[in-house]
Design a protein around this motif. Structure first.
Motif, mmCIF file in Angstrom:
data_model
loop_
_atom_site.group_PDB
_atom_site.id
_atom_site.type_symbol
_atom_site.label_atom_id
_atom_site.label_comp_id
_atom_site.label_asym_id
_atom_site.label_seq_id
_atom_site.Cartn_x
_atom_site.Cartn_y
_atom_site.Cartn_z
ATOM 1 N N SER A 8 0.835 -1.208 0.000
ATOM 2 C CA SER A 8 0.000 0.000 0.000
ATOM 3 C C SER A 8 0.870 1.258 0.000
ATOM 4 C CB SER A 8 -0.923 -0.005 1.222
ATOM 5 O OG SER A 8 -1.664 1.185 1.286
ATOM 6 N N ARG A 9 1.937 1.265 0.810
ATOM 7 C CA ARG A 9 2.847 2.408 0.838
ATOM 8 C C ARG A 9 3.494 2.618 -0.526
ATOM 9 N NH1 ARG A 9 4.602 -0.089 5.369
ATOM 10 N NH2 ARG A 9 6.666 -0.493 4.491
ATOM 11 N N LEU A 10 3.882 1.519 -1.181
ATOM 12 C CA LEU A 10 4.499 1.619 -2.503
ATOM 13 C C LEU A 10 3.552 2.304 -3.488
ATOM 14 C CD1 LEU A 10 6.803 0.876 -4.493
ATOM 15 C CD2 LEU A 10 5.577 -1.264 -4.892
ATOM 16 N N ARG A 11 2.280 1.895 -3.489
ATOM 17 C CA ARG A 11 1.305 2.516 -4.391
ATOM 18 C C ARG A 11 1.114 3.996 -4.060
ATOM 19 N NH1 ARG A 11 -1.085 -2.515 -3.515
ATOM 20 N NH2 ARG A 11 -2.462 -1.680 -1.898
ATOM 21 N N GLN A 12 1.081 4.333 -2.768
ATOM 22 C CA GLN A 12 0.896 5.724 -2.358
ATOM 23 C C GLN A 12 2.086 6.597 -2.774
ATOM 24 O OE1 GLN A 12 -0.462 6.303 1.766
ATOM 25 N NE2 GLN A 12 -0.947 4.119 1.763
ATOM 26 N N VAL A 13 3.294 6.091 -2.570
ATOM 27 C CA VAL A 13 4.491 6.844 -2.959
ATOM 28 C C VAL A 13 4.471 7.090 -4.463
ATOM 29 C CG1 VAL A 13 7.012 6.734 -3.185
ATOM 30 C CG2 VAL A 13 5.935 6.131 -1.015
ATOM 31 N N ALA A 14 4.200 6.051 -5.240
ATOM 32 C CA ALA A 14 4.169 6.193 -6.700
ATOM 33 C C ALA A 14 3.091 7.186 -7.121
ATOM 34 C CB ALA A 14 3.932 4.837 -7.353
ATOM 35 N N LYS A 15 1.916 7.128 -6.495
ATOM 36 C CA LYS A 15 0.815 8.036 -6.846
ATOM 37 C C LYS A 15 1.213 9.485 -6.612
ATOM 38 C CE LYS A 15 -3.779 9.516 -5.453
ATOM 39 N NZ LYS A 15 -3.346 10.903 -5.372
ATOM 40 N N HIS A 16 1.787 9.777 -5.457
ATOM 41 C CA HIS A 16 2.176 11.163 -5.153
ATOM 42 C C HIS A 16 3.297 11.638 -6.070
ATOM 43 C CE1 HIS A 16 -0.593 11.728 -1.924
ATOM 44 N NE2 HIS A 16 -0.101 10.721 -1.235
ATOM 45 N N CYS A 17 4.253 10.776 -6.356
ATOM 46 C CA CYS A 17 5.326 11.170 -7.281
ATOM 47 C C CYS A 17 4.750 11.431 -8.669
ATOM 48 C CB CYS A 17 6.394 10.086 -7.334
ATOM 49 S SG CYS A 17 7.418 9.983 -5.856
ATOM 50 N N LYS A 18 3.812 10.607 -9.096
ATOM 51 C CA LYS A 18 3.183 10.789 -10.412
ATOM 52 C C LYS A 18 2.401 12.096 -10.469
ATOM 53 C CE LYS A 18 0.330 8.337 -13.751
ATOM 54 N NZ LYS A 18 -0.509 7.166 -13.989
ATOM 55 N N ASP A 19 1.826 12.508 -9.341
ATOM 56 C CA ASP A 19 1.093 13.783 -9.286
ATOM 57 C C ASP A 19 2.010 14.981 -9.529
ATOM 58 O OD1 ASP A 19 -1.282 12.464 -8.730
ATOM 59 O OD2 ASP A 19 -1.212 12.873 -6.568
ATOM 60 N N TYR A 20 3.294 14.820 -9.250
ATOM 61 C CA TYR A 20 4.233 15.941 -9.333
ATOM 62 C C TYR A 20 5.276 15.813 -10.436
ATOM 63 C CZ TYR A 20 2.455 17.720 -4.897
ATOM 64 O OH TYR A 20 1.658 18.244 -3.914
ATOM 65 N N GLY A 21 5.376 14.631 -11.050
ATOM 66 C CA GLY A 21 6.440 14.464 -12.032
ATOM 67 C C GLY A 21 6.165 13.360 -13.027
ATOM 68 N N GLN A 22 7.200 12.986 -13.724
ATOM 69 C CA GLN A 22 7.135 11.993 -14.793
ATOM 70 C C GLN A 22 7.925 10.756 -14.389
ATOM 71 O OE1 GLN A 22 5.637 12.033 -17.881
ATOM 72 N NE2 GLN A 22 6.419 9.967 -18.161
ATOM 73 N N ARG A 23 7.286 9.583 -14.474
ATOM 74 C CA ARG A 23 8.000 8.332 -14.188
ATOM 75 C C ARG A 23 8.993 8.069 -15.323
ATOM 76 N NH1 ARG A 23 6.407 3.518 -11.213
ATOM 77 N NH2 ARG A 23 4.326 4.409 -11.040
#
Length: 96
Positions: A18-33
């Motif tokens: 769950s933490r992994l998904r949350q971290v990825a979601k917030h990073c995606k909100d601010y940048g490009q994977r």
């Protein structure tokens, strides 16, 4: 400012997944994977503070690691580490 965010989140437990998904979601909100656990972001100061606060609230400091590399010329040597330190110290003792 331009930053590169890398992270390693424990995924053995459901909470870790769950933490992994949350971290990825917030990073995606601010940048490009750019890779699975790597994001490039161009942020202003307020956006940077907000993202860092969100990530710190999610992070398990005992098992997870987030590294932020500042890419602009002004901050070229700044690397922030949050949580578990998993890398080696290039200036430290090397045993062969």
């Amino acid at each position: 400012m331009k930053i590169l965010i890398t992270y390693d989140v424990e995924t053995v437990t459901n909470e870790g997944k769950s933490r992994l998904r949350q971290v990825a979601k917030h990073c995606k909100d601010y940048g490009q994977r750019v890779q699975n656990s790597v994001f490039e972001c161009t942020l202003n100061g307020a956006q940077y503070a907000a993202l860092k606060d969100k990530l710190l609230r999610i992070l398990n400091k005992e098992t997870d690691s987030i590294r932020i590399y500042h890419l602009s010329d002004k901050h070229s040597n700044v690397i922030e580490t949050m949580g578990k330190e998993t890398s080696y110290d290039p200036e430290g003792l090397l045993l062969l």
